[in-house]
Write a protein that holds these residues in place. Structure first.
Motif, PDB file in Angstrom:
ATOM      1  N   VAL A 133       6.944  -1.237  19.920  1.00 48.61           N
ATOM      2  CA  VAL A 133       7.524  -1.220  18.176  1.00 48.61           C
ATOM      3  C   VAL A 133       7.706  -0.194  18.505  1.00 48.61           C
ATOM      4  O   VAL A 133       8.596   0.911  17.595  1.00 48.61           O
ATOM      5  CB  VAL A 133       5.641  -1.056  18.155  1.00 48.61           C
ATOM      6  CG1 VAL A 133       6.215  -0.425  16.199  1.00 48.61           C
ATOM      7  CG2 VAL A 133       5.387  -2.282  17.566  1.00 48.61           C
ATOM      8  N   GLU A 134       7.548   0.832  19.329  1.00 42.88           N
ATOM      9  CA  GLU A 134       8.191   2.788  18.875  1.00 42.88           C
ATOM     10  C   GLU A 134       9.625   3.085  19.558  1.00 42.88           C
ATOM     11  O   GLU A 134      10.159   3.355  19.399  1.00 42.88           O
ATOM     12  CB  GLU A 134       6.901   3.415  19.800  1.00 42.88           C
ATOM     13  CG  GLU A 134       5.710   3.390  19.488  1.00 42.88           C
ATOM     14  CD  GLU A 134       5.552   3.815  17.748  1.00 42.88           C
ATOM     15  OE1 GLU A 134       6.257   4.474  17.547  1.00 42.88           O
ATOM     16  OE2 GLU A 134       5.199   3.322  17.313  1.00 42.88           O
ATOM     17  N   ALA A 135       9.345   1.792  20.432  1.00 47.70           N
ATOM     18  CA  ALA A 135      11.364   1.909  21.601  1.00 47.70           C
ATOM     19  C   ALA A 135      12.477   1.495  20.991  1.00 47.70           C
ATOM     20  O   ALA A 135      12.035   1.367  19.700  1.00 47.70           O
ATOM     21  CB  ALA A 135      11.378   1.014  22.866  1.00 47.70           C
ATOM     22  N   PRO A 136      13.524   2.162  21.424  1.00 43.96           N
ATOM     23  CA  PRO A 136      15.082   2.237  20.128  1.00 43.96           C
ATOM     24  C   PRO A 136      15.046   0.609  21.003  1.00 43.96           C
ATOM     25  O   PRO A 136      14.073   0.546  22.258  1.00 43.96           O
ATOM     26  CB  PRO A 136      15.768   3.314  21.472  1.00 43.96           C
ATOM     27  CG  PRO A 136      14.511   3.598  22.655  1.00 43.96           C
ATOM     28  CD  PRO A 136      13.501   3.702  22.358  1.00 43.96           C
ATOM     29  N   ILE A 137      15.948   0.445  20.054  1.00 44.09           N
ATOM     30  CA  ILE A 137      16.816  -1.465  20.800  1.00 44.09           C
ATOM     31  C   ILE A 137      16.721  -1.168  22.087  1.00 44.09           C
ATOM     32  O   ILE A 137      16.515  -1.946  22.895  1.00 44.09           O
ATOM     33  CB  ILE A 137      17.828  -1.668  19.916  1.00 44.09           C
ATOM     34  CG1 ILE A 137      18.265  -2.442  19.722  1.00 44.09           C
ATOM     35  CG2 ILE A 137      18.798  -0.587  20.000  1.00 44.09           C
ATOM     36  CD1 ILE A 137      16.908  -3.943  20.299  1.00 44.09           C
ATOM     37  N   ALA A 138      16.999  -0.158  23.103  1.00 45.26           N
ATOM     38  CA  ALA A 138      17.678  -0.348  24.157  1.00 45.26           C
ATOM     39  C   ALA A 138      16.740  -0.969  25.280  1.00 45.26           C
ATOM     40  O   ALA A 138      16.665  -1.257  26.094  1.00 45.26           O
ATOM     41  CB  ALA A 138      18.524   0.518  25.064  1.00 45.26           C
ATOM     42  N   GLY A 139      15.490  -0.242  24.545  1.00 41.72           N
ATOM     43  CA  GLY A 139      13.760  -0.048  25.118  1.00 41.72           C
ATOM     44  C   GLY A 139      13.558  -0.781  25.530  1.00 41.72           C
ATOM     45  O   GLY A 139      12.798  -1.501  26.087  1.00 41.72           O
ATOM     46  N   SER A 140      13.592  -1.416  24.332  1.00 43.83           N
ATOM     47  CA  SER A 140      13.085  -2.775  23.867  1.00 43.83           C
ATOM     48  C   SER A 140      13.802  -3.864  24.482  1.00 43.83           C
ATOM     49  O   SER A 140      13.443  -4.917  25.142  1.00 43.83           O
ATOM     50  CB  SER A 140      13.204  -3.234  22.438  1.00 43.83           C
ATOM     51  OG  SER A 140      12.334  -2.271  21.907  1.00 43.83           O
ATOM     52  N   MET A 154      17.529 -10.862  23.051  1.00 43.98           N
ATOM     53  CA  MET A 154      18.523 -11.385  21.892  1.00 43.98           C
ATOM     54  C   MET A 154      17.524 -11.253  20.158  1.00 43.98           C
ATOM     55  O   MET A 154      17.900 -10.467  19.133  1.00 43.98           O
ATOM     56  CB  MET A 154      18.902 -13.430  21.564  1.00 43.98           C
ATOM     57  CG  MET A 154      19.984 -12.958  20.512  1.00 43.98           C
ATOM     58  SD  MET A 154      20.574 -15.012  21.028  1.00 43.98           S
ATOM     59  CE  MET A 154      21.362 -15.673  19.287  1.00 43.98           C
ATOM     60  N   LEU A 155      16.309 -11.580  20.658  1.00 47.60           N
ATOM     61  CA  LEU A 155      15.088 -11.668  19.065  1.00 47.60           C
ATOM     62  C   LEU A 155      15.106 -10.153  18.294  1.00 47.60           C
ATOM     63  O   LEU A 155      15.114 -10.155  17.786  1.00 47.60           O
ATOM     64  CB  LEU A 155      14.099 -12.294  19.369  1.00 47.60           C
ATOM     65  CG  LEU A 155      14.290 -13.887  19.613  1.00 47.60           C
ATOM     66  CD1 LEU A 155      12.707 -14.167  19.463  1.00 47.60           C
ATOM     67  CD2 LEU A 155      14.559 -14.236  18.102  1.00 47.60           C
ATOM     68  N   PHE A 156      15.611  -9.058  19.368  1.00 48.93           N
ATOM     69  CA  PHE A 156      14.641  -7.868  19.343  1.00 48.93           C
ATOM     70  C   PHE A 156      15.970  -7.296  18.974  1.00 48.93           C
ATOM     71  O   PHE A 156      16.199  -6.389  17.946  1.00 48.93           O
ATOM     72  CB  PHE A 156      14.445  -7.088  21.363  1.00 48.93           C
ATOM     73  CG  PHE A 156      12.892  -6.865  21.447  1.00 48.93           C
ATOM     74  CD1 PHE A 156      12.265  -6.286  20.126  1.00 48.93           C
ATOM     75  CD2 PHE A 156      13.043  -6.950  22.101  1.00 48.93           C
ATOM     76  CE1 PHE A 156      11.076  -6.280  20.204  1.00 48.93           C
ATOM     77  CE2 PHE A 156      11.215  -7.641  22.609  1.00 48.93           C
ATOM     78  CZ  PHE A 156      10.022  -6.275  21.115  1.00 48.93           C
ATOM     79  N   CYS A 157      17.826  -7.535  19.693  1.00 50.05           N
ATOM     80  CA  CYS A 157      18.772  -7.456  18.817  1.00 50.05           C
ATOM     81  C   CYS A 157      19.153  -8.253  17.672  1.00 50.05           C
ATOM     82  O   CYS A 157      18.684  -7.155  15.808  1.00 50.05           O
ATOM     83  CB  CYS A 157      19.677  -7.565  19.887  1.00 50.05           C
ATOM     84  SG  CYS A 157      20.034  -6.758  21.749  1.00 50.05           S
ATOM     85  N   LEU A 158      18.511  -8.872  17.344  1.00 48.53           N
ATOM     86  CA  LEU A 158      18.509  -9.307  16.039  1.00 48.53           C
ATOM     87  C   LEU A 158      17.560  -8.298  14.790  1.00 48.53           C
ATOM     88  O   LEU A 158      17.771  -7.901  13.842  1.00 48.53           O
ATOM     89  CB  LEU A 158      17.897 -10.831  15.606  1.00 48.53           C
ATOM     90  CG  LEU A 158      19.524 -11.861  15.945  1.00 48.53           C
ATOM     91  CD1 LEU A 158      18.498 -13.170  16.825  1.00 48.53           C
ATOM     92  CD2 LEU A 158      20.479 -11.748  15.114  1.00 48.53           C
ATOM     93  N   ALA A 159      16.257  -8.409  15.141  1.00 47.73           N
ATOM     94  CA  ALA A 159      15.150  -7.523  14.215  1.00 47.73           C
ATOM     95  C   ALA A 159      16.047  -6.512  14.612  1.00 47.73           C
ATOM     96  O   ALA A 159      15.788  -5.819  12.878  1.00 47.73           O
ATOM     97  CB  ALA A 159      14.000  -7.215  15.180  1.00 47.73           C
ATOM     98  N   LEU A 208      27.890  -9.307  19.998  1.00 52.82           N
ATOM     99  CA  LEU A 208      26.124  -8.489  21.488  1.00 52.82           C
ATOM    100  C   LEU A 208      25.156 -10.076  21.292  1.00 52.82           C
ATOM    101  O   LEU A 208      25.081 -10.370  22.313  1.00 52.82           O
ATOM    102  CB  LEU A 208      25.799  -7.972  20.725  1.00 52.82           C
ATOM    103  CG  LEU A 208      24.399  -7.514  21.554  1.00 52.82           C
ATOM    104  CD1 LEU A 208      24.368  -6.740  22.691  1.00 52.82           C
ATOM    105  CD2 LEU A 208      23.510  -6.403  20.875  1.00 52.82           C
ATOM    106  N   MET A 209      25.276 -10.943  19.706  1.00 52.72           N
ATOM    107  CA  MET A 209      24.836 -11.717  19.915  1.00 52.72           C
ATOM    108  C   MET A 209      24.792 -13.107  21.158  1.00 52.72           C
ATOM    109  O   MET A 209      25.122 -13.517  21.301  1.00 52.72           O
ATOM    110  CB  MET A 209      24.326 -12.728  18.672  1.00 52.72           C
ATOM    111  CG  MET A 209      23.478 -11.570  17.562  1.00 52.72           C
ATOM    112  SD  MET A 209      22.584 -11.103  18.186  1.00 52.72           S
ATOM    113  CE  MET A 209      22.081  -9.503  17.270  1.00 52.72           C
ATOM    114  N   THR A 210      26.412 -13.378  20.973  1.00 51.69           N
ATOM    115  CA  THR A 210      27.566 -13.718  21.464  1.00 51.69           C
ATOM    116  C   THR A 210      27.159 -13.738  23.030  1.00 51.69           C
ATOM    117  O   THR A 210      27.052 -14.991  23.493  1.00 51.69           O
ATOM    118  CB  THR A 210      29.086 -14.127  21.456  1.00 51.69           C
ATOM    119  OG1 THR A 210      29.257 -13.779  20.380  1.00 51.69           O
ATOM    120  CG2 THR A 210      29.178 -15.788  22.194  1.00 51.69           C
TER     121      THR A 210
END
Lengths: 458, 346
Positions: free
Chosen positions: A221-228, A325-330, A436-438
């Motif tokens: 929850v706290e991490a930036p996207i790359a961390g997640s 991918m889900l984290f990216c979408l979120a 990114l998603m692709t």
């Protein structure tokens, strides 16, 4: 090995010295090239190990994970571009450097054949991850998330270090291929049992096992996207990988020690799936779904059959790609609405129509729809577990049902329904996000055609 | 401080240490220790602040008592065995007395109470001297007598030191006190191994000196005496603060930094000696220390803006960073890959 590791280390000067306008292009292209070269590791050989040297080698178990970790780096770089846009150049460089520093350690951890080297590189991923979460996260809670991450990992892994050194004193070597040929030195004595527990516990925390998982949702929850993405796709896999390596060394002890872990893993899969059903925070939901999937991986790697190992391998790879991918979408939603709350960011399909295609695809793979590799993995694991003990089918079946329901819940909440009136205009999704998603979905689709690339031993 | 006086103090400090580490006779060792003590006292009290004077008096009393105890133990050994050789300490009572004397000198728990107080009263550079140079002569005496010391007692002292060093550091907000407690727990790590592998203990000491010097000098550059100053020091030297974080984590012993090497080697030696339980306990106790190092690291660099900053920013720095700091910091973060070489050369 060095063919990949040295270019990866050379990414650091690339990040630090690239001209201002080319920094993202250079690092992403370079890392994508490395990922392309790393694909050669997937090529099967007659020998168990490829590129075997004194300290590193690639075998069927580590190859898919290595390729996954090389593949994830350009994706992480792409995903972070937007939230760093406002930062000054120096901070961008430092962020990219932190991200890149983790990479050689992860590659070393997955390819090390010397267990102490594995341990050191396993632990070495902690500091950059800590920096990523606590320096680049958004809320003040990120500090406690960092402390949780560090202390959960270290409390469980210091006994591992002592046990490894003890094993080294007893057997004289910690070289994995040699250890696999020797008689296991762990007996059913108290010492043996405790050593076995210490060996397993680190990876159980890292995987994470239900009950030892509390650091994970916090960190996610706290991490930036790359961390997640890093946590979900790679660091959890270090746990699963470690369990598979360690159980091979433990010999008969595993069949006694596996019961509490199996219970917690299967029960945890059920519990975390139920937690997902009543989750209000999108990132937290995806994090708990990771715990549930990794529960299946743990259960599969504890029973140590060929089928279960192969199931665990396939699930680790497909879950790595899917959850990332889900984290990216979120994150694309988060960057537009600045909220992770499901209730507030619902009904986005009319606003971001193409993005909802990606949502649909990602969720379908997450709920293991045929013919995805996720389904293949879950079926293999369920069969292996059913063969081990029949009643497990109740738990695994229920877990599958719940997985499907919460994934559907996530899809419906975020995409369908009327759009809320307070979201009037949000930026369009851009090419970078679609790319990114692709790049996430493409390997998943292609792996459906040739799943034996990632199926480990079979 | 008057340059002449400073020169004399420094030279006597070097002379005292050299006499102790090169002596073979107990009286010479004692002489060296006394010269050392007398030489550092002007350096402690040079600021003439009441706290500094208090610190120097505390230091003098404790060190004089410890030296007297050391002299007494060597004399009683000479009384029973008839020789003054340092390596031939055979009388058990003398051994116990010597262990206590050295424990007082090193600040090993339960004789550690003077150490944080004295460090708190001095400047950062003197504090660095106190926790490195001043601990070297007692370490060498411990090294030379290691074959005749009592293992149970030293292990107990070591575990207590590691516990108290970690535990009492949790509550501190003053950087010198935190580093004092860090020193106490590191002394515990050195004491636990001194009997089984004295050379490893000395290596641990060297690496500790390296890391703690990096931290002290970095803090000295920004004149950071307490955590709230640390919070704002990033505006002065951002890069130094980033490396300070790594040096702190290295002091905590996280791989892949230098600080992991001594921990790793000590745990290995302990498991070789069938002391697995001690190894597990002392490694777990190092986590207590990790907590306050982590807090320092958070203050140093991780809670940087763009996040909220509700404090005055400091902009001006009136001195350049010492190049020594850069060398020490890079050594204290990147030496781990050299561990096979260092292990064979000690």
């Amino acid at each position: 090995m060095l063919k990949i590791i040295i270019p990866t280390i050379m990414l650091l000067p690339t990040a630090l010295l690239s001209p201002k306008n080319l920094i993202w292009t250079n690092t992403t292209t370079h890392s994508l090239l490395i990922a392309a070269i790393s694909l050669q590791w997937l090529h099967p050989t007659y020998f168990p190990h490829k590129n075997l040297s004194q300290w590193a080698g690639v075998d069927q178990i580590s190859a898919p994970l290595l390729v996954l970790s090389c593949w994830l780096l350009p994706l992480m770089l792409m995903a972070s571009q937007n939230h760093l846009q406002q930062e000054p150049m120096v901070r961008k460089r430092i962020f990219i450097t932190t991200l890149i520093t983790i990479q050689p350690f992860i590659i070393l951890a997955f390819s090390a054949t010397e267990v102490i080297l594995f341990y050191i590189s396993f632990e070495a991923t902690l500091i950059p991850t800590l920096i990523l979460i606590t320096r680049w996260g958004n809320q003040p809670e990120r500090l406690s998330a960092g402390i949780y991450l560090l202390f959960y990992t270290l409390i469980s892994s210091l006994p591992l270090l002592v046990t490894l050194l003890h094993l080294h004193t007893q057997t004289g070597t910690l070289h994995l291929p040699t250890l696999e040929l020797m008689h296991p030195s762990l007996t059913l004595s108290w010492t043996g049992t405790l050593s076995g527990l210490a060996l397993l516990m680190t990876f159980m925390v890292k995987a994470p096992l239900y009950g030892l998982h509390l650091w994970l949702p916090k960190a996610h929850v706290e991490a930036p996207i790359a961390g997640s993405m890093l946590l979900a796709a790679l660091l959890l896999k270090l746990g699963g990988y470690g369990i598979m390596r360690v159980t091979m060394l433990m010999g008969p002890l595993t069949s006694y020690l596996c019961f509490p872990f199996m219970t917690l893993a299967l029960w945890g899969a059920l519990m975390t799936s139920s937690i997902c059903l009543r989750q209000t925070d999108l990132k937290s939901l995806i994090a708990y779904s990771s715990v549930s999937h990794m529960g299946l991986v743990i259960a599969a790697s504890m029973i140590q059959t060929d089928w279960s190992f192969s199931g665990a391998m396939i699930l680790m790879i497909s879950h790595g790609l899917t959850s990332s991918m889900l984290f990216c979408l979120a994150n694309t939603n988060y960057e537009r609405t600045h909220s992770r709350i499901l209730l507030l960011t619902r009904g986005l399909q009319p606003l971001l129509p193409l993005m909802s295609t990606w949502w649909l695809l990602a969720n379908l793979t997450n709920m293991a729809l045929p013919p995805t590799t996720n389904l293949m993995a879950e079926l293999t694991i369920m069969t292996a577990l059913f063969n081990w003990s029949m009643p497990t089918i109740i738990l695994t079946g229920l877990a599958t049902l719940l997985t499907a329901s919460y994934t559907l819940f996530m899809l419906l909440m975020t995409q369908r329904g009327t759009s809320p009136s307070y979201i009037t205009s949000i930026p369009n999704s851009n090419t970078r996000e679609h790319l990114l998603m692709t790049l996430h979905i493409l390997p998943m689709l292609l792996l459906m055609l040739k799943p034996e690339l990632i199926s480990g031993t079979i | 401080m008057n340059p002449h006086a400073k020169l004399i103090c420094t030279l006597s400090l070097i002379t005292g240490s050299t006499i102790t580490i090169s002596s073979n006779h107990w009286v010479m060792a004692w002489t060296g220790l006394e010269i050392n003590t007398l030489a550092i006292i002007p350096l402690i009290s040079k600021s003439h602040h009441p706290r500094a004077v208090e610190a120097s008096i505390k230091y003098f009393l404790v060190q004089a008592a410890a030296s007297a105890l050391l002299l007494f133990s060597s004399m009683s050994n000479a009384w029973t065995t008839g020789q003054w050789d340092i390596t031939q300490l055979t009388n058990p009572t003398s051994c116990l007395l010597l262990t206590a004397a050295i424990a007082i000198k090193l600040g090993l728990a339960p004789f550690h109470f003077w150490f944080p107080e004295v460090l708190q009263g001095t400047s950062l550079t003197t504090a660095l001297l106190l926790s490195t140079v001043m601990k070297f002569p007692p370490m060498t005496i411990l090294f030379m007598t290691s074959s005749s010391l009592n293992p149970t007692m030293l292990t107990t002292l070591a575990l207590i030191s590691a516990t108290l060093g970690g535990w009492m550091g949790l509550n501190q907000t003053q950087t010198r006190k935190i580093l004092a407690f860090s020193s106490i727990s590191h002394m515990g790590w050195m004491a636990v191994i001194i009997i089984y592998d004295p050379k490893l203990s000395i290596l641990t000491f060297y690496l500790y000196v390296l890391m703690t010097a990096a931290v002290f000098l970095s803090l000295n550059t920004t004149k950071t005496l307490k955590l709230s100053t640390m919070m704002t020091s990033w505006t002065k030297t951002p890069v130094l603060n980033a490396t300070l974080m790594l040096a702190l984590l290295s002091l905590a012993g996280l791989p892949p930094l230098t600080g992991f090497m001594p921990k790793w080697l000590i745990l290995q030696e302990l498991t070789k000696q069938e002391m697995t339980v001690t190894a597990v306990i002392i490694s777990m106790l190092s986590l207590l220390g990790l907590f306050f190092y982590l807090r320092l690291a958070y203050y140093a660099t991780i809670t940087l803006p763009p996040n909220s900053a509700n404090h005055m920013k400091q902009w001006h720095i009136n001195k350049h960073t010492n190049p020594m700091t850069a060398i020490l910091t890079s050594l204290s973060t990147t030496l781990l890959p050299l561990s096979p070489m260092m292990l064979t050369s000690i």
